[in-house]
Design a protein around this motif. Structure first.
Motif, PDB file in Angstrom:
ATOM      1  N   GLY A 134       8.447   1.246 -62.768  1.00 44.10           N
ATOM      2  CA  GLY A 134       8.716   2.255 -61.757  1.00 44.10           C
ATOM      3  C   GLY A 134       8.875   3.625 -62.386  1.00 44.10           C
ATOM      4  N   THR A 135       8.904   4.654 -61.518  1.00 41.61           N
ATOM      5  CA  THR A 135       9.075   6.036 -61.977  1.00 41.61           C
ATOM      6  C   THR A 135      10.298   6.637 -61.298  1.00 41.61           C
ATOM      7  N   ILE A 136      11.209   7.180 -62.091  1.00 43.06           N
ATOM      8  CA  ILE A 136      12.437   7.783 -61.574  1.00 43.06           C
ATOM      9  C   ILE A 136      12.189   9.250 -61.235  1.00 43.06           C
ATOM     10  N   TYR A 137      12.605   9.660 -60.008  1.00 45.30           N
ATOM     11  CA  TYR A 137      12.399  11.036 -59.576  1.00 45.30           C
ATOM     12  C   TYR A 137      13.685  11.850 -59.527  1.00 45.30           C
ATOM     13  N   SER A 138      14.807  11.188 -59.359  1.00 43.04           N
ATOM     14  CA  SER A 138      16.068  11.947 -59.371  1.00 43.04           C
ATOM     15  C   SER A 138      17.253  11.000 -59.552  1.00 43.04           C
ATOM     16  N   VAL A 139      18.393  11.598 -59.940  1.00 51.79           N
ATOM     17  CA  VAL A 139      19.652  10.866 -60.104  1.00 51.79           C
ATOM     18  C   VAL A 139      20.550  11.195 -58.927  1.00 51.79           C
TER      19      VAL A 139
END
Length: 356
Positions: free
Chosen positions: A83-88
């Motif tokens: 997966g790809t993380i876009y924000s915290v």
């Protein structure tokens, strides 16, 4: 995976619903941090994730990147288990320390924790000044501290040691003595190990964190080595921070032993940890009393009367100086980053003019 049992609250979920950028986005929790990669617990199970290019470009410091315990917004590739993380997602607590080295940079040890078990050994390694430092950072984190004194079976004067620790545990901080070997005192930890709650184990190398993790887990997940001869310390075994789900549904974060625990912006934590000195300071004759040789100093009087340990005031003064130094370094670093930011903006602006 049921995300509610690993700490997903209504507020965190509402934040996600408000901030998510598309219907493809899902929420997950960082369970393990590799170099530039993250293991994330999601509704689809365990995914190996990296941050997006935009995320990486916009991140200004290490604080902006995901840490173990963080909730993140990501786009899954379920077939690839990636997966790809876009924000915290916004954190409700974070245990931070200054990163090793000369630069004033924050290192987040664990995020979104409800309770911190400050594990200290009751053998010859017990250090009150170190416990004060851990308490200070825990209060600053937003989590609640619990002092866990391990290896009680190796202590001959346990009541005396408990009294020493309780004397510095202000603010109603619980002090619990346990023995993993004898399996005693473990039941006193139960009120904090509730489904959906997150507990971080923090302490120096060899104090028994991995042994306690295995006991709570009911499995030899964490490698444990024998106590070294000569100094009564267990051998350092945990090498990384990791989320571990316990059988009852609570979540544990085991962390490597900290040889170096430098403060990071802990002014509020200092007040909580040393509330006894602050209260005495209110009774000093002068408002700006440094608690040294000023007349009418209530703190010095308490030391002379034996109601306040001199070592506690020494520790208080030392931590104050350390915080002031970190603040000066952080201000200089912030100025440098701001200058770099505006230089980049100017550079990009000039390049656009040339293209036109």
């Amino acid at each position: 995976m049921n995300l509610n049992t690993i700490g997903l609250t209504e507020k965190i979920n509402n934040d996600f619903q408000t901030l998510k950028q598309s219907e493809e986005m899902i929420i997950g929790r960082v369970s393990l941090e590799h170099k530039h990669m993250y293991r994330v617990w999601t509704e689809h199970g365990d995914l190996l994730c990296e941050v997006s290019g935009k995320f990486n470009f916009e991140a200004l410091s290490r604080e902006d990147y995901p840490a173990v315990g963080d909730w993140v917004m990501l786009k899954p590739r379920v077939d690839e288990r990636k997966g790809t993380i876009y924000s915290v997602m916004p954190r409700f607590s974070k245990f931070s320390r200054k990163s090793a080295g000369r630069t004033a940079e924050e290192q987040i040890v664990a995020a979104n924790i409800d309770t911190v078990f400050l594990v200290n050994s009751l053998n010859d390694d017990l250090n009150l000044r170190r416990i004060e430092r851990y308490l200070l950072l825990t209060w600053e984190s937003g989590a609640n501290p619990v002092i866990v004194l391990s290896k009680a079976d190796l202590c001959n004067n346990i009541e005396e040691k408990l009294a020493e620790v309780e004397a510095i545990a202000f603010g109603g901080v619980p002090v619990i003595a346990i023995s993993a070997e004898a399996k005693s005192g473990i039941e006193k930890l139960a009120p904090y190990l509730q489904p959906g709650k997150t507990i971080a184990l923090l302490g120096s190398s060899g104090v028994g964190k991995s042994t306690l993790t295995n006991l709570l887990l009911g499995d030899e997940k964490q490698v444990v080595k024998e106590i070294r001869e000569g100094d009564d310390k267990g051998r350092h075994t945990t090498t990384h921070r990791e989320l571990i789900q316990l059988p009852n549904g609570s979540v544990l974060i085991d962390t490597p032993g900290m040889r170096e625990l430098q403060l990071w912006e802990s002014a509020d934590g200092l007040t909580e940890t040393f509330s006894d000195i602050d209260e005495l300071g209110e009774m000093c004759k002068f408002r700006d009393c440094k608690h040294k040789d000023e007349p009418g100093c209530a703190v010095v009087e308490a030391i002379e009367e034996g109601t306040l340990a001199e070592g506690r005031l020494t520790s208080y003064n030392k931590l104050q100086k350390e915080l002031a130094y970190i603040e000066r370094k952080a201000d200089k670093r912030a100025q440098t980053e701001e200058q770099k930011k505006w230089k980049n903006i100017t550079k990009q602006s000039r390049q656009k003019k040339k293209i036109k």
